[in-house]
Motif scaffolding. Sequence first.
Motif, PDB file in Angstrom:
ATOM      1  N   SER A  42     -12.355   5.695 -10.215  1.00 38.99           N
ATOM      2  CA  SER A  42     -12.315   4.231 -10.201  1.00 38.99           C
ATOM      3  C   SER A  42     -11.407   3.707 -11.302  1.00 38.99           C
ATOM      4  O   SER A  42     -10.676   2.721 -11.105  1.00 38.99           O
ATOM      5  N   ASP A  43     -11.431   4.360 -12.456  1.00 39.32           N
ATOM      6  CA  ASP A  43     -10.551   3.969 -13.558  1.00 39.32           C
ATOM      7  C   ASP A  43      -9.087   4.166 -13.170  1.00 39.32           C
ATOM      8  O   ASP A  43      -8.238   3.307 -13.436  1.00 39.32           O
ATOM      9  N   VAL A  44      -8.799   5.300 -12.551  1.00 45.21           N
ATOM     10  CA  VAL A  44      -7.421   5.596 -12.159  1.00 45.21           C
ATOM     11  C   VAL A  44      -6.939   4.598 -11.104  1.00 45.21           C
ATOM     12  O   VAL A  44      -5.810   4.112 -11.169  1.00 45.21           O
ATOM     13  N   VAL A  45      -7.806   4.287 -10.135  1.00 42.13           N
ATOM     14  CA  VAL A  45      -7.424   3.328  -9.089  1.00 42.13           C
ATOM     15  C   VAL A  45      -7.109   1.965  -9.702  1.00 42.13           C
ATOM     16  O   VAL A  45      -6.166   1.282  -9.283  1.00 42.13           O
ATOM     17  N   GLY A  46      -7.889   1.562 -10.703  1.00 43.71           N
ATOM     18  CA  GLY A  46      -7.622   0.299 -11.375  1.00 43.71           C
ATOM     19  C   GLY A  46      -6.215   0.245 -11.953  1.00 43.71           C
ATOM     20  O   GLY A  46      -5.516  -0.761 -11.831  1.00 43.71           O
ATOM     21  N   VAL A  47      -5.766   1.342 -12.570  1.00 43.97           N
ATOM     22  CA  VAL A  47      -4.419   1.389 -13.145  1.00 43.97           C
ATOM     23  C   VAL A  47      -3.373   1.550 -12.042  1.00 43.97           C
ATOM     24  O   VAL A  47      -2.275   0.987 -12.132  1.00 43.97           O
ATOM     25  N   VAL A  48      -3.699   2.306 -10.986  1.00 43.40           N
ATOM     26  CA  VAL A  48      -2.774   2.477  -9.857  1.00 43.40           C
ATOM     27  C   VAL A  48      -2.431   1.126  -9.249  1.00 43.40           C
ATOM     28  O   VAL A  48      -1.254   0.811  -8.994  1.00 43.40           O
ATOM     29  N   LEU A  49      -3.440   0.293  -9.015  1.00 42.70           N
ATOM     30  CA  LEU A  49      -3.202  -1.027  -8.434  1.00 42.70           C
ATOM     31  C   LEU A  49      -2.425  -1.913  -9.397  1.00 42.70           C
ATOM     32  O   LEU A  49      -1.586  -2.720  -8.971  1.00 42.70           O
ATOM     33  N   SER A  50      -2.675  -1.758 -10.691  1.00 40.85           N
ATOM     34  CA  SER A  50      -1.933  -2.531 -11.691  1.00 40.85           C
ATOM     35  C   SER A  50      -0.463  -2.141 -11.684  1.00 40.85           C
ATOM     36  O   SER A  50       0.425  -3.005 -11.710  1.00 40.85           O
ATOM     37  N   LEU A  51      -0.192  -0.848 -11.650  1.00 40.74           N
ATOM     38  CA  LEU A  51       1.194  -0.376 -11.597  1.00 40.74           C
ATOM     39  C   LEU A  51       1.867  -0.761 -10.285  1.00 40.74           C
ATOM     40  O   LEU A  51       3.069  -1.055 -10.254  1.00 40.74           O
ATOM     41  N   THR A  52       1.098  -0.747  -9.184  1.00 37.98           N
ATOM     42  CA  THR A  52       1.658  -1.152  -7.892  1.00 37.98           C
ATOM     43  C   THR A  52       2.119  -2.602  -7.939  1.00 37.98           C
ATOM     44  O   THR A  52       3.224  -2.928  -7.485  1.00 37.98           O
ATOM     45  N   LEU A  53       1.290  -3.482  -8.485  1.00 36.71           N
ATOM     46  CA  LEU A  53       1.666  -4.892  -8.613  1.00 36.71           C
ATOM     47  C   LEU A  53       2.861  -5.053  -9.543  1.00 36.71           C
ATOM     48  O   LEU A  53       3.739  -5.887  -9.310  1.00 36.71           O
ATOM     49  N   TRP A  54       2.904  -4.240 -10.609  1.00 41.54           N
ATOM     50  CA  TRP A  54       4.013  -4.310 -11.560  1.00 41.54           C
ATOM     51  C   TRP A  54       5.321  -3.847 -10.903  1.00 41.54           C
ATOM     52  O   TRP A  54       6.359  -4.512 -11.030  1.00 41.54           O
ATOM     53  N   VAL A  55       5.288  -2.732 -10.189  1.00 43.02           N
ATOM     54  CA  VAL A  55       6.475  -2.231  -9.491  1.00 43.02           C
ATOM     55  C   VAL A  55       6.904  -3.224  -8.419  1.00 43.02           C
ATOM     56  O   VAL A  55       8.104  -3.440  -8.190  1.00 43.02           O
TER      57      VAL A  55
ATOM     58  N   GLY B 128       0.812  -1.214   0.000  1.00 39.94           N
ATOM     59  CA  GLY B 128       0.000   0.000   0.000  1.00 39.94           C
ATOM     60  C   GLY B 128       0.842   1.259   0.000  1.00 39.94           C
ATOM     61  O   GLY B 128       0.428   2.289  -0.542  1.00 39.94           O
ATOM     62  N   PHE B 129       2.061   1.195   0.585  1.00 35.35           N
ATOM     63  CA  PHE B 129       2.943   2.356   0.585  1.00 35.35           C
ATOM     64  C   PHE B 129       3.339   2.728  -0.842  1.00 35.35           C
ATOM     65  O   PHE B 129       3.361   3.900  -1.208  1.00 35.35           O
ATOM     66  N   VAL B 130       3.692   1.713  -1.633  1.00 35.40           N
ATOM     67  CA  VAL B 130       4.023   1.967  -3.036  1.00 35.40           C
ATOM     68  C   VAL B 130       2.778   2.451  -3.776  1.00 35.40           C
ATOM     69  O   VAL B 130       2.845   3.368  -4.602  1.00 35.40           O
ATOM     70  N   GLY B 131       1.630   1.828  -3.464  1.00 33.28           N
ATOM     71  CA  GLY B 131       0.376   2.227  -4.108  1.00 33.28           C
ATOM     72  C   GLY B 131       0.025   3.676  -3.856  1.00 33.28           C
ATOM     73  O   GLY B 131      -0.436   4.388  -4.761  1.00 33.28           O
ATOM     74  N   VAL B 132       0.258   4.155  -2.622  1.00 30.90           N
ATOM     75  CA  VAL B 132      -0.039   5.548  -2.281  1.00 30.90           C
ATOM     76  C   VAL B 132       0.853   6.494  -3.087  1.00 30.90           C
ATOM     77  O   VAL B 132       0.400   7.536  -3.580  1.00 30.90           O
ATOM     78  N   CYS B 133       2.138   6.141  -3.236  1.00 32.82           N
ATOM     79  CA  CYS B 133       3.045   6.987  -4.023  1.00 32.82           C
ATOM     80  C   CYS B 133       2.599   7.048  -5.485  1.00 32.82           C
ATOM     81  O   CYS B 133       2.587   8.122  -6.094  1.00 32.82           O
ATOM     82  N   ILE B 134       2.215   5.897  -6.048  1.00 34.00           N
ATOM     83  CA  ILE B 134       1.765   5.879  -7.436  1.00 34.00           C
ATOM     84  C   ILE B 134       0.434   6.619  -7.576  1.00 34.00           C
ATOM     85  O   ILE B 134       0.203   7.323  -8.562  1.00 34.00           O
ATOM     86  N   ALA B 135      -0.439   6.478  -6.574  1.00 36.70           N
ATOM     87  CA  ALA B 135      -1.707   7.207  -6.603  1.00 36.70           C
ATOM     88  C   ALA B 135      -1.478   8.711  -6.539  1.00 36.70           C
ATOM     89  O   ALA B 135      -2.205   9.488  -7.171  1.00 36.70           O
ATOM     90  N   ARG B 136      -0.469   9.134  -5.768  1.00 34.34           N
ATOM     91  CA  ARG B 136      -0.148  10.568  -5.703  1.00 34.34           C
ATOM     92  C   ARG B 136       0.332  11.062  -7.060  1.00 34.34           C
ATOM     93  O   ARG B 136       0.018  12.180  -7.469  1.00 34.34           O
ATOM     94  N   ILE B 137       1.085  10.225  -7.768  1.00 34.69           N
ATOM     95  CA  ILE B 137       1.492  10.577  -9.135  1.00 34.69           C
ATOM     96  C   ILE B 137       0.245  10.670 -10.019  1.00 34.69           C
ATOM     97  O   ILE B 137       0.129  11.572 -10.858  1.00 34.69           O
TER      98      ILE B 137
END
Length: 391
Positions: free
Chosen positions: A269-282, A197-206
């Motif tokens: 909701s669309d952005v969160v979907g990609v945020v979680l995808s990028l979080t898993l990728w990172v 979730g820490f990485v997810g929050v950083c990507i969500a801030r981006i």
Amino acid sequence: MNKALVFILIILAFVVLLAPPTKADKVTGDMHCISNPVEIGKPMICDINLKLLNPNDTVILKLKRVYLNNKEIWPLGPPPGTVTVPSPSLNLNPHNVKGSIIITLTFDNEMADHYFGKPVIGNYIDKFGGREYLITVEIDNVSRPISTQVAIKEDAWGPIRDTLLYLLFLAIYLGIVKISSKGDAIDGPLVLATFSGFVGVCIARIGSGLQWDLKYGYWPPDIPSLILLIPIAAIHVFAYKRDQKTWKPIFTALLWFLMITATKYGSNSDVVGVVLSLTLWVLMEAVSIISRGAEAGKKALIPLIIAPYIVPVSYYLLTRGSEVLFWVTSLLILALGKLLATNLYYSSREKEHLLVMYLAMIVLFTVSHSLYSLAYSVPLLGITILLWKVE
């Protein structure tokens, strides 16, 4: 003279004669606000001063609407308490020839969400600073709107403090992962997954910064999101340099293209979907970086099978749950994850468990109701490729 022209002139004369006379205002008014400029988060009091032009008249006045740069903020607008009007009505008469209507405005989180729009995480309250705004009011029985210009002080250190806080947590988080990786090869990647979730929050801030730049069209760009992009980009680069797989930069570019598209045209909701995808990728890239050797690499990659489910849970707990709930649940997930990852590693059929990962995409779609949750298939495919090639 042309008969048609005469006829038109006669009609126009009748229209002018029959039109109701324009009523002259019986009241004059102005408005001033204190403190001006005001600090972000602090209340600003605006007095609408009204006075009878003829002291023998009687007029009932009522505040109808309040606008901030032509955007209505009262009575329709942010939640109650952000804009308050104790008494919207005023009665002027020979015994009370002047009076005022008081408005209190607070440039807080709710006002930022209403005025700028709600980003995928946090808010744009810091964007109020250093700008001037026109406050306009409409009042019954006053034909012309009354307005005044107000300024908001810029909190230059606010975005810097937020960015440093993000980077501090990210550094501590990666430091703990690094220390954990020196023991059991599963420990570091599992910690990385459990507290992703820490990485997810950083990507969500981006993502919220991209919303500011692309969707809402404001300027200058969101500087904190650009700074946070640096460590994420570093992980992309190091992960590619470690094994130089051609498909990795292609997958990375695809996910960031989807992020840009979602932030410009999609909903939160669309952005969160990609945020979680990028979080898993990172997360997958970070695990591949910290793994050492073939055997250690194989063992380190095993937690990635359960990571697709841990990532959204960790992100949700960190952004919407209480701190106590986050830590208690995360420690429980860490304990259960250790048990599951160990069993998967010693199982002779661990590669068959890869199919279980893809159900996470259905879960994410069910929760987000967004087609952008299909982006989750990109890191899932990446994990599959990594694990399938490990002997």
